[in-house]
Design a protein around this motif. Structure first.
Motif, PDB file in Angstrom:
ATOM      1  N   SER A   1     -27.116 -35.361  -2.697  1.00 15.21           N
ATOM      2  CA  SER A   1     -27.551 -34.995  -1.345  1.00 15.21           C
ATOM      3  C   SER A   1     -28.681 -35.903  -0.867  1.00 15.21           C
ATOM      4  O   SER A   1     -28.769 -36.237   0.325  1.00 15.21           O
ATOM      5  CB  SER A   1     -28.005 -33.535  -1.321  1.00 15.21           C
ATOM      6  N   SER A   2     -29.548 -36.309  -1.780  1.00 16.24           N
ATOM      7  CA  SER A   2     -30.638 -37.229  -1.423  1.00 16.24           C
ATOM      8  C   SER A   2     -30.086 -38.580  -1.002  1.00 16.24           C
ATOM      9  O   SER A   2     -30.555 -39.191  -0.025  1.00 16.24           O
ATOM     10  CB  SER A   2     -31.588 -37.400  -2.612  1.00 16.24           C
ATOM     11  N   LEU A   3     -29.071 -39.056  -1.713  1.00 15.55           N
ATOM     12  CA  LEU A   3     -28.454 -40.332  -1.353  1.00 15.55           C
ATOM     13  C   LEU A   3     -27.759 -40.230  -0.003  1.00 15.55           C
ATOM     14  O   LEU A   3     -27.876 -41.131   0.839  1.00 15.55           O
ATOM     15  CB  LEU A   3     -27.463 -40.749  -2.441  1.00 15.55           C
TER      16      LEU A   3
ATOM     17  N   GLU B   1     -27.550 -41.179   5.958  1.00 17.48           N
ATOM     18  CA  GLU B   1     -27.418 -40.558   7.278  1.00 17.48           C
ATOM     19  C   GLU B   1     -28.677 -40.739   8.133  1.00 17.48           C
ATOM     20  O   GLU B   1     -28.592 -40.884   9.359  1.00 17.48           O
ATOM     21  CB  GLU B   1     -27.106 -39.068   7.131  1.00 17.48           C
ATOM     22  N   GLU B   2     -29.838 -40.708   7.485  1.00 17.29           N
ATOM     23  CA  GLU B   2     -31.105 -40.797   8.211  1.00 17.29           C
ATOM     24  C   GLU B   2     -31.670 -42.218   8.250  1.00 17.29           C
ATOM     25  O   GLU B   2     -32.781 -42.431   8.739  1.00 17.29           O
ATOM     26  CB  GLU B   2     -32.130 -39.852   7.577  1.00 17.29           C
ATOM     27  N   ASN B   3     -30.926 -43.183   7.707  1.00 19.74           N
ATOM     28  CA  ASN B   3     -31.345 -44.595   7.686  1.00 19.74           C
ATOM     29  C   ASN B   3     -32.732 -44.771   7.059  1.00 19.74           C
ATOM     30  O   ASN B   3     -33.622 -45.427   7.624  1.00 19.74           O
ATOM     31  CB  ASN B   3     -31.328 -45.180   9.106  1.00 19.74           C
ATOM     32  N   LEU B   4     -32.905 -44.180   5.876  1.00 22.97           N
ATOM     33  CA  LEU B   4     -34.172 -44.267   5.166  1.00 22.97           C
ATOM     34  C   LEU B   4     -34.219 -45.532   4.313  1.00 22.97           C
ATOM     35  O   LEU B   4     -33.209 -46.200   4.100  1.00 22.97           O
ATOM     36  CB  LEU B   4     -34.375 -43.023   4.291  1.00 22.97           C
ATOM     37  N   GLU B   5     -35.406 -45.856   3.811  1.00 21.01           N
ATOM     38  CA  GLU B   5     -35.571 -47.076   3.015  1.00 21.01           C
ATOM     39  C   GLU B   5     -34.766 -46.984   1.716  1.00 21.01           C
ATOM     40  O   GLU B   5     -34.419 -45.895   1.251  1.00 21.01           O
ATOM     41  CB  GLU B   5     -37.057 -47.296   2.716  1.00 21.01           C
ATOM     42  N   ASP B   6     -34.488 -48.154   1.137  1.00 21.81           N
ATOM     43  CA  ASP B   6     -33.598 -48.224  -0.019  1.00 21.81           C
ATOM     44  C   ASP B   6     -34.165 -47.550  -1.264  1.00 21.81           C
ATOM     45  O   ASP B   6     -33.406 -47.161  -2.159  1.00 21.81           O
ATOM     46  CB  ASP B   6     -33.275 -49.684  -0.346  1.00 21.81           C
ATOM     47  N   GLU B   7     -35.486 -47.434  -1.363  1.00 16.66           N
ATOM     48  CA  GLU B   7     -36.123 -46.824  -2.538  1.00 16.66           C
ATOM     49  C   GLU B   7     -36.940 -45.600  -2.115  1.00 16.66           C
ATOM     50  O   GLU B   7     -38.092 -45.441  -2.486  1.00 16.66           O
ATOM     51  CB  GLU B   7     -37.020 -47.835  -3.250  1.00 16.66           C
ATOM     52  N   VAL B   8     -36.322 -44.718  -1.360  1.00  8.72           N
ATOM     53  CA  VAL B   8     -37.032 -43.574  -0.796  1.00  8.72           C
ATOM     54  C   VAL B   8     -37.221 -42.475  -1.851  1.00  8.72           C
ATOM     55  O   VAL B   8     -36.365 -42.258  -2.711  1.00  8.72           O
ATOM     56  CB  VAL B   8     -36.289 -43.026   0.433  1.00  8.72           C
ATOM     57  N   LEU B   9     -38.363 -41.796  -1.773  1.00 11.36           N
ATOM     58  CA  LEU B   9     -38.663 -40.649  -2.628  1.00 11.36           C
ATOM     59  C   LEU B   9     -38.660 -39.402  -1.758  1.00 11.36           C
ATOM     60  O   LEU B   9     -39.445 -39.291  -0.816  1.00 11.36           O
ATOM     61  CB  LEU B   9     -40.022 -40.810  -3.305  1.00 11.36           C
ATOM     62  N   LEU B  10     -37.755 -38.460  -2.052  1.00 13.79           N
ATOM     63  CA  LEU B  10     -37.609 -37.264  -1.241  1.00 13.79           C
ATOM     64  C   LEU B  10     -38.060 -36.019  -2.000  1.00 13.79           C
ATOM     65  O   LEU B  10     -37.827 -35.899  -3.213  1.00 13.79           O
ATOM     66  CB  LEU B  10     -36.145 -37.066  -0.833  1.00 13.79           C
ATOM     67  N   ASP B  11     -38.700 -35.095  -1.277  1.00 12.25           N
ATOM     68  CA  ASP B  11     -38.925 -33.749  -1.797  1.00 12.25           C
ATOM     69  C   ASP B  11     -37.673 -32.930  -1.477  1.00 12.25           C
ATOM     70  O   ASP B  11     -37.251 -32.846  -0.316  1.00 12.25           O
ATOM     71  CB  ASP B  11     -40.139 -33.096  -1.131  1.00 12.25           C
ATOM     72  N   VAL B  12     -37.074 -32.360  -2.509  1.00 12.05           N
ATOM     73  CA  VAL B  12     -35.818 -31.630  -2.333  1.00 12.05           C
ATOM     74  C   VAL B  12     -36.046 -30.161  -2.693  1.00 12.05           C
ATOM     75  O   VAL B  12     -36.236 -29.809  -3.860  1.00 12.05           O
ATOM     76  CB  VAL B  12     -34.693 -32.221  -3.208  1.00 12.05           C
TER      77      VAL B  12
END
Length: 325
Positions: free
Chosen positions: A235-237, A242-253
């Motif tokens: 889901s993070s990928l 979908e949100e056009n985030l940076e290639d090495e993004v760190l997400l709080d899930v």
């Protein structure tokens, strides 16, 4: 037969962990399935989402096998891998490990605490496969990336991935989360159907902010679960795409069982996700098992009370964040 277990959980996705590193249990493959069916069945006091068998490996620090509560063996489990990683790390006295799983050898390492007094581990989630054949799915479409699937829903947009467990994912609003759409779709694709012969995990994502999401998963072989590690990773990928985030993004899930961090590595040479979160021990227990008679006796528990209290405090903290958004 007496079996020593540790009840563990990652984001309240809970398991019985069984150490077979020195000697495997004297049971057949069919009996492993029967054991998971018998032991994991939910009652008021007992039960779990699955069993983690920790075995010796000829190529890695250890091997993980995961059996779901319905008796099926899963190819991977991210939340379970964190718990296995912690157990092997402490057993061998190593902070960095490689654990053999059904389809890949995966890196594990101890991390800084995600919340005070929460044992935290980072595990590699890979390989990432876009092909519908990898799910498998009966379709002429080679990939399903941001596509409508009218046989499931007229409005939702789906992406399908294997990591390596199969996942069908849609980003939705809160109003959709409040409906029965997810359950209806998940039960269909995990029952007799012409599209997914082996079933598929179904996740709905709600984007909470620039770098935070909420994920709810209907897990094949389990049903709605507090959390699914590979689902949160996939889901993070999908969110990154979908949100056009940076290639090495760190997400709080965020999830119904707590929160993890997913570090997405979407690079030209390789795509993978690092799943970072708790590996909590609840209690130790001895199970007396008679598989022939289908009888299980659950012995007295030796509780890890401080760990349970720390995770309860973490969940309270997480709920406040979710409610504030």
């Amino acid at each position: 037969m007496d079996i020593q277990v540790i009840k563990v959980h990652g984001s309240n996705n809970d398991f019985y962990l069984i150490d077979e590193m020195n000697e495997n249990l004297p049971i057949t493959e069919e009996e492993r399935s029967a054991l998971s069916l018998a032991v994991c069945r939910r009652t008021k006091e007992e039960g779990a989402d699955g069993i983690l068998f920790v075995q010796a490996s000829s190529t890695c620090d250890a091997k993980m096998r995961i059996f779901n509560s319905d008796g099926t063996e899963a190819s991977m489990c991210g939340n379970g891998l964190r718990c296995v990683g912690r157990y092997v790390s402490e057993k061998l006295g190593k902070d960095q490990l490689v654990i053999e799983t059904m389809k890949a050898d995966l890196a594990v390492r101890k991390e800084a605490e995600i919340f005070p007094d929460i044992p935290t581990y980072r595990v590699e989630i890979s390989p990432v496969l876009k092909s519908t054949k990898a799910l498998p799915m009966n379709t002429d479409m080679g990939e399903i990336i941001h596509e409508r699937l009218p046989f499931l829903d007229d409005e939702l947009i789906f992406t399908a991935l294997s990591v390596p467990n199969p996942h069908l994912i849609s980003i939705v609003g809160k109003e959709v989360l409040a409906t029965d759409k997810q359950e209806r779709i998940a039960k269909y694709v995990n029952g007799e159907n012409e599209w997914f012969p082996d079933g598929v995990n179904v996740s709905f994502i709600n984007v909470m902010g620039d770098q935070s999401i909420f994920v709810r998963t209907y897990e094949r072989g389990v049903g709605f679960t507090n959390a699914c590690g590979t689902a949160m990773s996939a889901s993070s990928l999908v969110t990154k795409w979908e949100e056009n985030l940076e290639d090495e993004v760190l997400l709080d899930v965020y999830n119904p069982g707590g929160m993890v961090k997913c570090h997405v590595h979407d690079l030209p040479e390789k795509t993978w996700i690092d799943l970072i979160g708790n590996a909590t021990y609840e209690y130790k227990q001895t199970l007396t098992v008679d598989l022939e008679a289908k009888k299980i006796h659950f012995g007295e528990r030796e509780s890890f009370e401080n760990e349970t209290k720390a995770y309860d405090a973490f969940v309270s903290h997480v709920k406040k964040i979710i409610e504030a958004i």
